[in-house]
Design a protein around this motif. Sequence first.
Motif, PDB file in Angstrom:
ATOM      1  N   ARG A 100       0.831  -1.335  -0.035  1.00 38.79           N
ATOM      2  CA  ARG A 100      -0.032  -0.123  -0.178  1.00 38.79           C
ATOM      3  C   ARG A 100       0.950   1.294   0.082  1.00 38.79           C
ATOM      4  O   ARG A 100       0.535   2.309  -0.730  1.00 38.79           O
ATOM      5  CB  ARG A 100      -0.878  -0.132   1.296  1.00 38.79           C
ATOM      6  N   LEU A 101       1.911   1.301   0.712  1.00 39.70           N
ATOM      7  CA  LEU A 101       2.804   2.477   0.837  1.00 39.70           C
ATOM      8  C   LEU A 101       3.537   2.733  -0.589  1.00 39.70           C
ATOM      9  O   LEU A 101       3.635   3.758  -1.059  1.00 39.70           O
ATOM     10  CB  LEU A 101       3.982   2.195   1.907  1.00 39.70           C
ATOM     11  N   SER A 102       3.940   1.581  -1.307  1.00 40.55           N
ATOM     12  CA  SER A 102       4.537   1.656  -2.535  1.00 40.55           C
ATOM     13  C   SER A 102       3.593   2.168  -3.508  1.00 40.55           C
ATOM     14  O   SER A 102       3.934   2.838  -4.290  1.00 40.55           O
ATOM     15  CB  SER A 102       5.174   0.253  -2.967  1.00 40.55           C
ATOM     16  N   ASN A 103       2.460   1.421  -3.269  1.00 39.88           N
ATOM     17  CA  ASN A 103       1.401   2.195  -4.307  1.00 39.88           C
ATOM     18  C   ASN A 103       1.247   3.818  -4.342  1.00 39.88           C
ATOM     19  O   ASN A 103       0.873   4.509  -5.288  1.00 39.88           O
ATOM     20  CB  ASN A 103       0.156   1.443  -4.140  1.00 39.88           C
ATOM     21  N   PHE A 104       0.913   4.152  -2.946  1.00 39.99           N
ATOM     22  CA  PHE A 104       0.831   5.375  -2.559  1.00 39.99           C
ATOM     23  C   PHE A 104       1.802   6.296  -3.045  1.00 39.99           C
ATOM     24  O   PHE A 104       1.774   7.259  -3.748  1.00 39.99           O
ATOM     25  CB  PHE A 104       0.569   5.853  -1.217  1.00 39.99           C
ATOM     26  N   LEU A 105       3.128   5.814  -2.991  1.00 34.93           N
ATOM     27  CA  LEU A 105       4.415   6.790  -3.389  1.00 34.93           C
ATOM     28  C   LEU A 105       4.472   6.699  -4.719  1.00 34.93           C
ATOM     29  O   LEU A 105       5.025   7.590  -5.427  1.00 34.93           O
ATOM     30  CB  LEU A 105       5.425   6.230  -2.772  1.00 34.93           C
ATOM     31  N   ARG A 106       4.027   5.648  -5.425  1.00 32.49           N
ATOM     32  CA  ARG A 106       4.235   5.709  -6.951  1.00 32.49           C
ATOM     33  C   ARG A 106       3.089   6.515  -7.496  1.00 32.49           C
ATOM     34  O   ARG A 106       3.480   7.181  -8.371  1.00 32.49           O
ATOM     35  CB  ARG A 106       3.807   4.155  -7.445  1.00 32.49           C
ATOM     36  N   GLU A 107       1.761   6.698  -6.967  1.00 37.03           N
ATOM     37  CA  GLU A 107       0.834   7.636  -7.251  1.00 37.03           C
ATOM     38  C   GLU A 107       1.059   8.878  -6.939  1.00 37.03           C
ATOM     39  O   GLU A 107       0.692   9.851  -7.670  1.00 37.03           O
ATOM     40  CB  GLU A 107      -0.371   6.987  -6.811  1.00 37.03           C
ATOM     41  N   HIS A 108       1.765   9.178  -6.154  1.00 40.73           N
ATOM     42  CA  HIS A 108       2.102  10.504  -5.468  1.00 40.73           C
ATOM     43  C   HIS A 108       3.503  10.713  -5.208  1.00 40.73           C
ATOM     44  O   HIS A 108       3.953  10.722  -4.170  1.00 40.73           O
ATOM     45  CB  HIS A 108       1.402  10.687  -4.071  1.00 40.73           C
ATOM     46  N   PRO A 109       4.158  11.115  -6.375  1.00 41.76           N
ATOM     47  CA  PRO A 109       5.958  11.447  -6.086  1.00 41.76           C
ATOM     48  C   PRO A 109       6.200  12.342  -5.439  1.00 41.76           C
ATOM     49  O   PRO A 109       7.385  12.476  -4.940  1.00 41.76           O
ATOM     50  CB  PRO A 109       6.168  11.326  -7.689  1.00 41.76           C
ATOM     51  N   GLU A 110       5.346  13.519  -5.213  1.00 40.43           N
ATOM     52  CA  GLU A 110       5.773  14.434  -4.579  1.00 40.43           C
ATOM     53  C   GLU A 110       5.451  14.397  -3.023  1.00 40.43           C
ATOM     54  O   GLU A 110       6.211  15.241  -2.243  1.00 40.43           O
ATOM     55  CB  GLU A 110       4.724  15.761  -4.813  1.00 40.43           C
ATOM     56  N   GLU A 111       4.944  13.104  -2.631  1.00 40.92           N
ATOM     57  CA  GLU A 111       5.198  12.740  -1.015  1.00 40.92           C
ATOM     58  C   GLU A 111       6.271  11.953  -0.634  1.00 40.92           C
ATOM     59  O   GLU A 111       6.305  11.174   0.164  1.00 40.92           O
ATOM     60  CB  GLU A 111       3.683  12.128  -0.938  1.00 40.92           C
ATOM     61  N   SER A 112       7.460  11.866  -1.460  1.00 41.52           N
ATOM     62  CA  SER A 112       8.377  10.888  -1.184  1.00 41.52           C
ATOM     63  C   SER A 112       9.172  11.674  -0.120  1.00 41.52           C
ATOM     64  O   SER A 112       9.243  12.454   0.414  1.00 41.52           O
ATOM     65  CB  SER A 112       9.136  10.753  -2.442  1.00 41.52           C
ATOM     66  N   ILE A 113       9.928  10.609   0.619  1.00 42.86           N
ATOM     67  CA  ILE A 113      10.637  10.970   1.824  1.00 42.86           C
ATOM     68  C   ILE A 113      11.990  12.092   1.331  1.00 42.86           C
ATOM     69  O   ILE A 113      12.201  12.896   1.965  1.00 42.86           O
ATOM     70  CB  ILE A 113      11.468   9.978   2.362  1.00 42.86           C
ATOM     71  N   SER A 114      12.522  11.915   0.178  1.00 38.00           N
ATOM     72  CA  SER A 114      13.372  12.889  -0.236  1.00 38.00           C
ATOM     73  C   SER A 114      12.865  14.465  -0.541  1.00 38.00           C
ATOM     74  O   SER A 114      13.457  15.015  -0.661  1.00 38.00           O
ATOM     75  CB  SER A 114      14.180  12.106  -1.453  1.00 38.00           C
ATOM     76  N   GLY A 115      11.905  14.214  -1.364  1.00 36.39           N
ATOM     77  CA  GLY A 115      11.086  15.387  -1.547  1.00 36.39           C
ATOM     78  C   GLY A 115      10.651  16.097  -0.504  1.00 36.39           C
ATOM     79  O   GLY A 115      10.911  17.286  -0.271  1.00 36.39           O
ATOM     80  N   ASN A 116      10.140  15.323   0.618  1.00 35.76           N
ATOM     81  CA  ASN A 116       9.721  16.202   1.952  1.00 35.76           C
ATOM     82  C   ASN A 116      10.888  16.872   2.690  1.00 35.76           C
ATOM     83  O   ASN A 116      10.970  17.787   3.011  1.00 35.76           O
ATOM     84  CB  ASN A 116       9.009  15.471   2.782  1.00 35.76           C
ATOM     85  N   LEU A 117      12.176  15.881   2.714  1.00 37.31           N
ATOM     86  CA  LEU A 117      13.136  16.475   3.210  1.00 37.31           C
ATOM     87  C   LEU A 117      13.880  17.767   2.571  1.00 37.31           C
ATOM     88  O   LEU A 117      14.561  18.515   3.163  1.00 37.31           O
ATOM     89  CB  LEU A 117      14.312  15.229   3.090  1.00 37.31           C
ATOM     90  N   LEU A 118      13.795  17.781   1.137  1.00 35.03           N
ATOM     91  CA  LEU A 118      14.304  18.624   0.476  1.00 35.03           C
ATOM     92  C   LEU A 118      13.576  20.136   0.661  1.00 35.03           C
ATOM     93  O   LEU A 118      14.048  20.874   0.889  1.00 35.03           O
ATOM     94  CB  LEU A 118      14.108  18.516  -0.989  1.00 35.03           C
ATOM     95  N   LYS A 119      12.093  19.780   0.646  1.00 34.39           N
ATOM     96  CA  LYS A 119      11.383  20.796   1.270  1.00 34.39           C
ATOM     97  C   LYS A 119      11.781  21.424   2.764  1.00 34.39           C
ATOM     98  O   LYS A 119      11.695  22.711   2.835  1.00 34.39           O
ATOM     99  CB  LYS A 119       9.829  20.568   1.316  1.00 34.39           C
ATOM    100  N   ALA A 120      11.926  20.470   3.509  1.00 32.64           N
ATOM    101  CA  ALA A 120      12.309  20.997   5.007  1.00 32.64           C
ATOM    102  C   ALA A 120      13.811  21.911   4.890  1.00 32.64           C
ATOM    103  O   ALA A 120      13.856  22.721   5.715  1.00 32.64           O
ATOM    104  CB  ALA A 120      12.409  19.875   5.757  1.00 32.64           C
ATOM    105  N   VAL A 121      14.619  21.569   4.049  1.00 39.81           N
ATOM    106  CA  VAL A 121      15.856  22.193   4.068  1.00 39.81           C
ATOM    107  C   VAL A 121      15.709  23.509   3.554  1.00 39.81           C
ATOM    108  O   VAL A 121      16.621  24.226   3.605  1.00 39.81           O
ATOM    109  CB  VAL A 121      16.788  21.211   3.529  1.00 39.81           C
ATOM    110  N   GLN A 122      15.071  23.471   2.438  1.00 41.59           N
ATOM    111  CA  GLN A 122      15.011  24.863   1.594  1.00 41.59           C
ATOM    112  C   GLN A 122      14.634  26.105   2.499  1.00 41.59           C
ATOM    113  O   GLN A 122      13.983  26.022   3.465  1.00 41.59           O
ATOM    114  CB  GLN A 122      13.934  24.947   0.306  1.00 41.59           C
TER     115      GLN A 122
END
Length: 66
Positions: free
Chosen positions: A4-26
């Motif tokens: 289920r987690l893999s399906n969610f991350l595949r459908e919503h690439p903006e919710e990835s861990i690396s994307g969220n980490l990048l947003k937190a550091v910006q």
Amino acid sequence: MQARLSNFLREHPEESISGNLLKAVQDPLKPLTENGRLRINPLLLILTTILLFVVGLFLFFSFGQP
């Protein structure tokens, strides 16, 4: 659960861990420079500098003093 987690991350690439980490550091006000490079959050940079200074002081007074 993993499927289920893999399906969610595949459908919503903006919710990835690396994307969220990048947003937190910006930088929240101006996340990119004029050249398109990443600007680091000034508060995070200051806190990291202070932390490194404190760790350096701790190491100096723990091991550097005879």
